[in-house]
Design an enzyme around this catalytic site. Structure first.
Site, PDB file in Angstrom:
ATOM      1  CB  THR A   1      11.098 -28.963  32.906  1.00 46.83           C
ATOM      2  OG1 THR A   1      11.102 -28.391  34.204  1.00 46.83           O
ATOM      3  CG2 THR A   1       9.659 -29.286  32.514  1.00 46.83           C
TER       4      THR A   1
ATOM      5  CB  THR B   1       9.560 -30.423  36.016  1.00 51.01           C
ATOM      6  OG1 THR B   1      10.719 -29.706  36.404  1.00 51.01           O
ATOM      7  CG2 THR B   1       8.459 -30.125  37.000  1.00 51.01           C
TER       8      THR B   1
ATOM      9  CG  ASP C   1       9.139 -23.833  40.283  1.00 54.29           C
ATOM     10  OD1 ASP C   1      10.068 -23.063  40.000  1.00 54.29           O
ATOM     11  OD2 ASP C   1       8.788 -24.767  39.549  1.00 54.29           O
TER      12      ASP C   1
ATOM     13  N   GLY D   1      12.211 -25.586  30.559  1.00 54.55           N
ATOM     14  CA  GLY D   1      12.949 -24.317  30.583  1.00 54.55           C
ATOM     15  C   GLY D   1      12.507 -23.312  31.625  1.00 54.55           C
TER      16      GLY D   1
HETATM   17  N1  GLY Z   1       9.956 -26.285  37.671  1.00 55.32           N
HETATM   18  C1  GLY Z   1       9.660 -25.477  36.580  1.00 55.32           C
HETATM   19  C2  GLY Z   1       8.224 -25.139  36.458  1.00 55.32           C
HETATM   20  O1  GLY Z   1       7.389 -25.907  36.882  1.00 55.32           O
HETATM   21  O2  GLY Z   1       7.899 -24.092  35.966  1.00 55.32           O
END
Ligand code: GLY
Length: 557
Positions: A369, A387, A411, A461
């Site tokens: 990201t 990201t 996610d 992160g």
């Molecule tokens: N892909 C990491 C986030 O969106 O938290």
């Protein structure tokens, strides 16, 4: 910017006095960006009279070329915008394809299939970035769209010099794919990258040209859409023409809460980050001894323990209550309620660790990201985090379009009680449903003081984003650090599971580490995050980009 918004919309008469607001006096502008290409382009847009959103759009497309670990047109993100007239949160998070379903990553015994939600076409959500930039441009842009795309087109076409850290990341990723025996096409497109050499992406340049010439339709309709859908059909992916045509970026109301004399503007669901940082800051304020002799020493054992204890409670709430608010009634008000947080903070023991159940740690070593922060000379600000999820996303490049697809589907919670790549748990609130946005930890945040921007911050992160963001805020507001100090000071992260594990940067004092271990913590020394932060003190800006990455911060005088 107000003047500029109206210029763009061109519905209301403009007078020379229209901007005689808090921002009538032009101040310094600044950018804190994850690489030098995005920093130079954003600065040049601001110097040409563009506003913070213009600079953000141009930078976003540049990062799709020069920062392939996370910059993208095949992913999504959140853009937090502050102007003297309004605050806005542009949500361009990916969504699950229409053919996605709750159990799509489970085998017939109901177990999660390894790697299916993190590599390959099935791990990709419907990309939102182009729609997000288009919406931001329609609402706030002052310079022509084409001029904002041009720097990215040129960098893709003519090439850019590969930074040694990018070359290192590519080489690490190639080894990683090989070790795990993952069959994706990443190497065909990025395997030739070499530090210090010019790297060209002519196919990506053509995709960017279509976006430049046709706006968001240049991605979601026509040639690019055909290329994506044909590729999906060949590879057994799910994204269809209907998915692309129906994708919408949306404007949401940012969470806005007072804290210690600041107004904190931050990310609402489907981000978990805004609620998390406010819970963290609120409980910290309740539990940290007052300033003076009793005040906590930055990064001392007591400081790390207190914030880790708070983190347990924050991440327990995250797992149970947070998801896409369009699909699940996220109890935002209750989670931020003063009495609730008092009760929650009430059982923190300042001297001992509270118990948690044992669960598996996170599975993967990579996370990415990227984030940038911009303030323009009118005092408008953008905090943008974007990201494709893990480093280099799904590892799949859409061959005739030249961009990497995200693996954002990871996610979602593939199954209750089973941790995702970041070790995060989830349940019903974050289960997969068609067109639903997966829960995020991205937390672009802006602090206002007396209605002026005081701080702009954010980080990549995964779940560690939340710790990077709240600690960057405490570093500036509680400990008076400069931008450089605030981004480079060692950070730590605790997220309930794995049990009693504190992940931390190098640089904590050995006596504090020893004392934390004696309390029962396991310490995991692994860097995380890449904070890009701007501080404003009465119109004087201080911008900082974390030295661990390849960022660049500039103040324009
Ligand atoms: N892909 C990491 C986030 O969106 O938290």
């Amino acid at each position: 910017m107000y003047k500029r918004i109206i210029t763009f919309v061109s519905l209301i008469c403009i007078s020379a006095t229209i901007s005689t607001t808090a921002f009538a006096v032009e101040q310094q502008a600044g950018v804190a960006m994850p690489d030098s290409y995005s920093a130079d382009v954003a600065a040049s847009i601001l110097s040409k009279g563009g506003n913070a959103v213009d600079a953000a759009i141009a930078a976003q497309f540049v990062l799709a070329v020069t920062l392939p670990e996370a910059g993208n047109i095949g992913g999504g993100g959140f853009m937090l915008v502050h102007t003297d007239k309004q605050d806005d949160f542009i949500d361009y998070r990916e969504v699950a394809p229409l053919k996605g379903h709750r159990d799509m990553y489970l085998d017939d015994k109901g177990n999660v299939i390894d790697n299916k939600s993190v590599f390959g076409v099935l791990s990709a959500g419907v990309p939102g970035t182009v729609a997000g930039m288009w919406l931001a441009h329609k609402k706030y842009g002052s310079l022509p769209w084409k001029s904002l795309l041009e720097p990215a087109v040129v960098l893709a076409e003519k090439g850019f010099v590969v930074h040694p850290k990018l070359a290192k990341n590519v080489s690490w990723y190639l080894d990683y794919l090989q070790k795990k025996d993952i069959k994706v096409n990443f190497a065909e497109f990025f395997g030739a990258m070499k530090a210090g050499e010019v790297f060209k992406q002519p196919v990506l340049a053509s995709s960017l040209q279509r976006i430049r010439d046709e706006g968001s339709d240049g991605f979601y309709k026509g040639k690019t859409a055909d290329i994506i859908v044909n590729f999906m059909k060949q590879q057994g992916g799910l994204i269809s023409h209907q998915d692309l045509a129906q994708y919408q970026a949306v404007s949401r109301k940012p969470i806005s809460q007072p804290w210690q004399g600041y107004q904190v503007l931050t990310s609402p669901p489907p981000s978990s980050g805004g609620i998390a940082i406010l819970q963290w800051l609120n409980m910290y304020q309740q539990l940290a001894p007052s300033k003076g002799e009793a005040a906590l020493v930055h990064n001392s054992k007591e400081y790390v323990h207190l914030l880790s204890e708070i983190g347990k409670r924050v991440f327990a709430d995250r797992a149970d209550y947070l998801g896409d608010p369009d699909f699940y009634p996220v109890p935002v008000k209750q989670l931020l309620d003063e009495n609730y947080l008092k009760k929650r903070a009430g059982d923190v023991d300042l001297l001992a660790i509270s118990t948690t159940e044992q669960v598996k740690p996170g599975l993967y070593e990579s996370e990415d990201t990227t984030h940038f922060s911009i303030v323009d000379k009118w005092g408008n600000a953008v905090a943008n985090t974007t990201t494709i999820n893990l480093t280099f996303g799904s590892g799949v490049v859409v061959p005739e379009a030249g961009f990497i697809l995200n693996d954002e589907m990871d996610d979602f919670s593939a199954k209750p009680g089973v941790a995702n790549a970041f070790g995060a748990l989830g349940g019903k609130a974050n289960e997969i449903q068609p067109r639903k946005r997966m829960l995020s930890s991205m937390t672009p945040t802006i602090l206002l003081k007396d209605k002026q921007v005081a701080l702009v911050t954010g980080s990549p992160g995964g779940t560690t984003i939340i710790s990077s963001v709240y600690q960057s805020i405490l570093n500036v507001t509680e400990f008076g650090m400069s931008a450089d100090e605030a981004v480079n000071s060692p950070r730590f992260h605790h997220q309930l599971y794995p049990e009693n594990v504190i992940r931390h940067h190098s640089g904590l004092k050995s006596e504090d580490k020893k004392a934390l271990q004696q309390m029962g913590y396991t310490l995991d020394n692994r860097h995380f995050g890449d904070v890009h932060l701007i501080i404003n003190e009465n119109g004087k800006l201080d911008a900082g980009s974390e030295a661990h990455g390849r960022g660049k911060a500039l103040v324009l005088r």
